[in-house]
Motif scaffolding. Structure first.
Motif, PDB file in Angstrom:
ATOM      1  N   ALA A   1      40.028 -13.703  37.119  1.00 56.33           N
ATOM      2  CA  ALA A   1      38.970 -14.469  37.680  1.00 56.33           C
ATOM      3  C   ALA A   1      37.736 -13.367  38.140  1.00 56.33           C
ATOM      4  O   ALA A   1      36.727 -14.030  37.838  1.00 56.33           O
TER       5      ALA A   1
ATOM      6  N   ILE B   1      35.641 -12.285  35.388  1.00 62.35           N
ATOM      7  CA  ILE B   1      35.031 -13.378  34.382  1.00 62.35           C
ATOM      8  C   ILE B   1      33.818 -13.829  35.188  1.00 62.35           C
ATOM      9  O   ILE B   1      32.639 -14.327  34.838  1.00 62.35           O
ATOM     10  N   THR B   2      33.983 -14.035  36.617  1.00 63.02           N
ATOM     11  CA  THR B   2      33.114 -14.836  37.498  1.00 63.02           C
ATOM     12  C   THR B   2      31.933 -13.653  38.083  1.00 63.02           C
ATOM     13  O   THR B   2      31.061 -14.211  38.408  1.00 63.02           O
TER      14      THR B   2
ATOM     15  N   THR C   1      33.592 -10.563  28.751  1.00 57.19           N
ATOM     16  CA  THR C   1      33.991 -11.905  29.268  1.00 57.19           C
ATOM     17  C   THR C   1      33.082 -13.173  28.894  1.00 57.19           C
ATOM     18  O   THR C   1      33.700 -14.078  29.069  1.00 57.19           O
TER      19      THR C   1
ATOM     20  N   LYS D   1      36.702 -20.053  29.972  1.00 56.99           N
ATOM     21  CA  LYS D   1      36.888 -20.141  31.746  1.00 56.99           C
ATOM     22  C   LYS D   1      37.770 -21.122  31.999  1.00 56.99           C
ATOM     23  O   LYS D   1      38.786 -21.020  32.941  1.00 56.99           O
TER      24      LYS D   1
ATOM     25  N   LEU E   1      40.519 -19.464  34.292  1.00 58.85           N
ATOM     26  CA  LEU E   1      40.525 -19.819  36.060  1.00 58.85           C
ATOM     27  C   LEU E   1      41.225 -20.853  36.463  1.00 58.85           C
ATOM     28  O   LEU E   1      41.650 -21.892  35.959  1.00 58.85           O
TER      29      LEU E   1
ATOM     30  N   ASP F   1      40.484 -20.405  42.375  1.00 59.50           N
ATOM     31  CA  ASP F   1      39.061 -19.759  41.812  1.00 59.50           C
ATOM     32  C   ASP F   1      38.003 -20.720  42.293  1.00 59.50           C
ATOM     33  O   ASP F   1      36.649 -19.972  42.703  1.00 59.50           O
TER      34      ASP F   1
ATOM     35  N   MET G   1      30.814 -23.400  38.363  1.00 61.90           N
ATOM     36  CA  MET G   1      31.712 -22.322  37.244  1.00 61.90           C
ATOM     37  C   MET G   1      31.266 -22.447  36.003  1.00 61.90           C
ATOM     38  O   MET G   1      31.382 -21.374  35.322  1.00 61.90           O
TER      39      MET G   1
END
Length: 464
Positions: free
Chosen positions: A377, A380-381, A392, A397, A401, A405, A459
Motif C-alpha cells: 500500500a 502504491i500510494t 506501481t 489499486k 489496497l 488504507d 485513492m
C-alpha cells in the motif's frame, strides 16, 4: 581511519574483524585497544530493548565509552584495564536478553585498521523481534573495491565506476531489518543486485563491507565451521533451479539436509514423509525427480528446505521458471505454509505482482541499492521515486489496497460494516449502491474507522 567496533556481553572487542585487548582509560571518552587510544568518533541513533526505545542521542553530540559500557551492562568497568577474551569465548557466552550487541565508530591511529568508507556512525541494540539485521552492506566485484566504494559514496554511477576502476558494484550500501515471522520481498529487474544481496546475507559469497546479524550473531565475522553450523541449525535456501539429485528418489532428496546433519535414515525418512505431505506430494515419495512436473520438483525443493525445520528461509526467484498456473499454485502454497509455520522469509523476485501477493514488506532495488522499502500500500500510494512509480502505476489499486488504507475517523456511525482487510474492489459496489459511509471494524469487531465515496474516489484518482 574510521573503523567499526563491536562489543558483546562476553566482553569481546573486534575492530573490522581484528580482535584485540580492551581497556578503558582514565578519561571516560577514551578506550585503549592494543595500546592505542581510540576516541569515539560519533554515535548514536537509537537504542532498543524489547522493542522500546530507551536511549537516544543526536549523532553530533557523541557518546562516551562509559555510557557505552553502561548500556551494555556487562562490559568492563571504567579504568579496569581488563582484556577481552579470545574469540572462541563467544560460543560459551552467557545467555542474554534481546539486546546483545553494541556497535559504534571510532577514530583509530592511521594504519592500525583498514579504512571503512563513509561516516556510518551508530550504536544499536537489536530489537527482540528482529531476526535479520543488515547494515551498510557492499559487494564489489573486481580488484579495486576500496576505490570503487569511494567513488560510489561520492555519487558515481555503475558505468563510471566500471570505466575508472574495472570494478562492478553489485550491492551498494544496503541496510534493512527483517522481523521474526515476516516475509520480506526484494524486488528488482535483472542486474539490480537482488540475488547478489541474498547470497551475501546467507554468506554463500562474502560481502565486501558491512555487517549482517542473524539472531544477534554476526555472520560476517564467522569462520567456515561456525557458518556451516548456523546453516544447519537455522537457515534453508530455495533456488530457481531445483538442484535435485536425479539419481535419488523424492524422499531422499527431501531428507538430504537431515542426512548432512547425521540423522539416522529411519528418522530422516519419517521427517521427509511429513514435509512431503505438507507440500502436497503424498504418494510421490518414491518417484525420481525426472518423473515429476516442474511444479512438483519445486515442491520437493521446498520440502527439502522445510525438513530441517529452519527459522529463516531464503528464496531466490524460486517460481520464475514455472508456468503461470503452476507458479500461482506455488505462491498460494507458500502463503498457506507461512500462515501455518510462521518462518522468517527473504524472497527475491523480479515480478511486482508476486511481491505484492507474498510480501509483508517490499524493497524495490535498482543498481545495487534500495529505492524504497514499505508495504504494498505504501509503495502504491506513496512512491518515493520515479522508478518505483513506474512499477506501481499499472497495478490495479482496487485489488491491492484495503479498507484500512483509505479509512478515516468515524464522523457518524454507519449501519453497514466492513473489515479493515476487505479489498477496495469489494467496497466499491456497496458505495455505489448506497452513498452512506461504511464503518470499518478490526478482527475483534471494534470500530476503527470509516470509508466513504470521497476516500475511495480520491485513492483511485476519479471524481466522487
Amino acid at each position: 581511519a574510521l573503523a567499526m567496533v563491536t562489543i558483546n556481553p562476553a566482553r569481546q572487542l573486534r575492530i573490522e574483524g581484528q580482535t584485540g585487548s580492551l581497556a578503558v582509560g582514565k578519561d571516560a571518552d577514551v578506550v585503549v585497544w592494543n595500546g592505542d587510544p581510540l576516541s569515539v568518533y560519533s554515535s548514536v541513533d537509537y537504542t532498543f530493548v524489547d522493542g522500546e526505545q530507551v536511549f537516544s542521542r543526536e549523532a553530533d553530540q557523541g557518546l562516551t565509552i562509559s555510557e557505552i559500557v553502561g548500556l551494555l551492562g556487562s562490559g568492563p568497568p571504567a579504568g579496569s584495564g581488563s582484556a577481552s577474551p579470545p574469540p572462541q569465548a563467544a560460543s560459551t557466552r552467557p545467555a542474554t536478553t534481546s539486546a546483545s550487541i553494541v556497535r559504534f565508530m571510532v577514530l583509530a591511529p592511521p594504519g592500525s585498521v583498514r579504512r571503512s568508507h563513509g561516516p556510518r556512525s551508530y550504536i544499536t541494540r537489536v530489537a527482540a523481534n528482529t531476526s535479520i539485521t543488515v547494515r551498510n552492506v557492499w559487494k564489489v566485484f573486481g580488484t579495486k573495491p576500496t576505490e570503487a566504494i569511494q567513488q560510489a559514496s561520492e555519487g558515481a554511477t555503475r558505468s563510471q565506476i566500471l570505466k575508472d576502476t574495472g570494478c562492478t558494484v553489485g550491492v551498494r550500501d544496503v541496510s534493512f531489518d527483517v522481523k521474526k515471522g515476516e516475509t520480506f520481498v526484494v524486488m528488482g529487474l535483472s542486474g539490480s543486485g537482488k540475488s547478489t544481496l541474498i547470497r551475501g546475507i546467507s554468506r554463500l559469497s562474502d560481502i565486501t563491507q558491512g555487517t549482517v546479524l542473524i539472531d544477534d550473531e554476526d555472520v560476517t565475522a564467522m569462520d567456515d565451521a561456525a557458518m556451516r553450523d548456523l546453516r544447519r541449525r537455522k537457515l534453508s535456501m530455495v533456488f530457481q533451479h531445483f538442484g535435485l539429485f536425479p539419481h535419488r528418489r523424492v524422499i531422499d532428496n527431501a531428507a538430504y539436509g537431515l542426512e548432512v546433519q547425521g540423522m539416522p535414515k529411519n528418522k530422516r525418512h519419517r521427517r521427509a514423509l511429513e514435509v512431503l505431505e505438507i507440500v502436497g506430494l503424498h504418494g510421490f515419495e518414491y518417484h525420481f525427480p525426472q518423473q515429476l512436473s516442474g511444479g512438483m520438483q519445486q515442491r520437493v525443493g521446498l520440502a527439502r528446505a522445510l525438513a530441517v525445520d529452519p527459522e529463516i528461509m531464503f528464496f531466490d526467484e524460486p517460481f520464475s521458471a514455472l508456468d503461470p498456473l503452476i507458479r500461482r499454485d506455488m505462491q498460494d502454497e507458500l502463503i498457506r505454509l507461512q500462515k501455518e509455520m510462521q518462518r522468517t522469509i527473504v524472497f527475491i523476485t523480479h515480478d511486482f505482482a508476486e511481491a505484492i501477493k507474498l510480501g509483508d514488506r517490499i524493497a524495490i532495488m535498482k543498481d545495487g541499492a534500495f529505492d524504497q522499502v514499505g508495504t504494498a500500500a505504501e509503495l502504491i500510494t506513496k512512491p518515493a521515486t520515479d522508478y518505483v512509480r513506474e512499477f506501481t502505476k499499472d497495478i490495479p489499486k482496487v485489488k491491492v489496497l484495503t479498507a484500512a488504507d483509505v479509512m478515516h475517523d468515524i464522523a457518524e456511525p454507519g449501519w453497514r460494516t466492513v473489515t479493515s482487510s476487505d479489498l477496495i474492489e469489494t467496497l466499491v459496489p456497496l458505495l455505489l449502491d448506497d452513498p452512506r459511509p461504511l464503518t470499518v471494524i478490526d478482527e475483534s469487531g471494534q470500530e476503527v474507522g470509516s470509508v466513504d465515496r470521497a476516500a475511495v474516489s480520491g485513492m483511485l484518482g476519479v471524481e466522487a
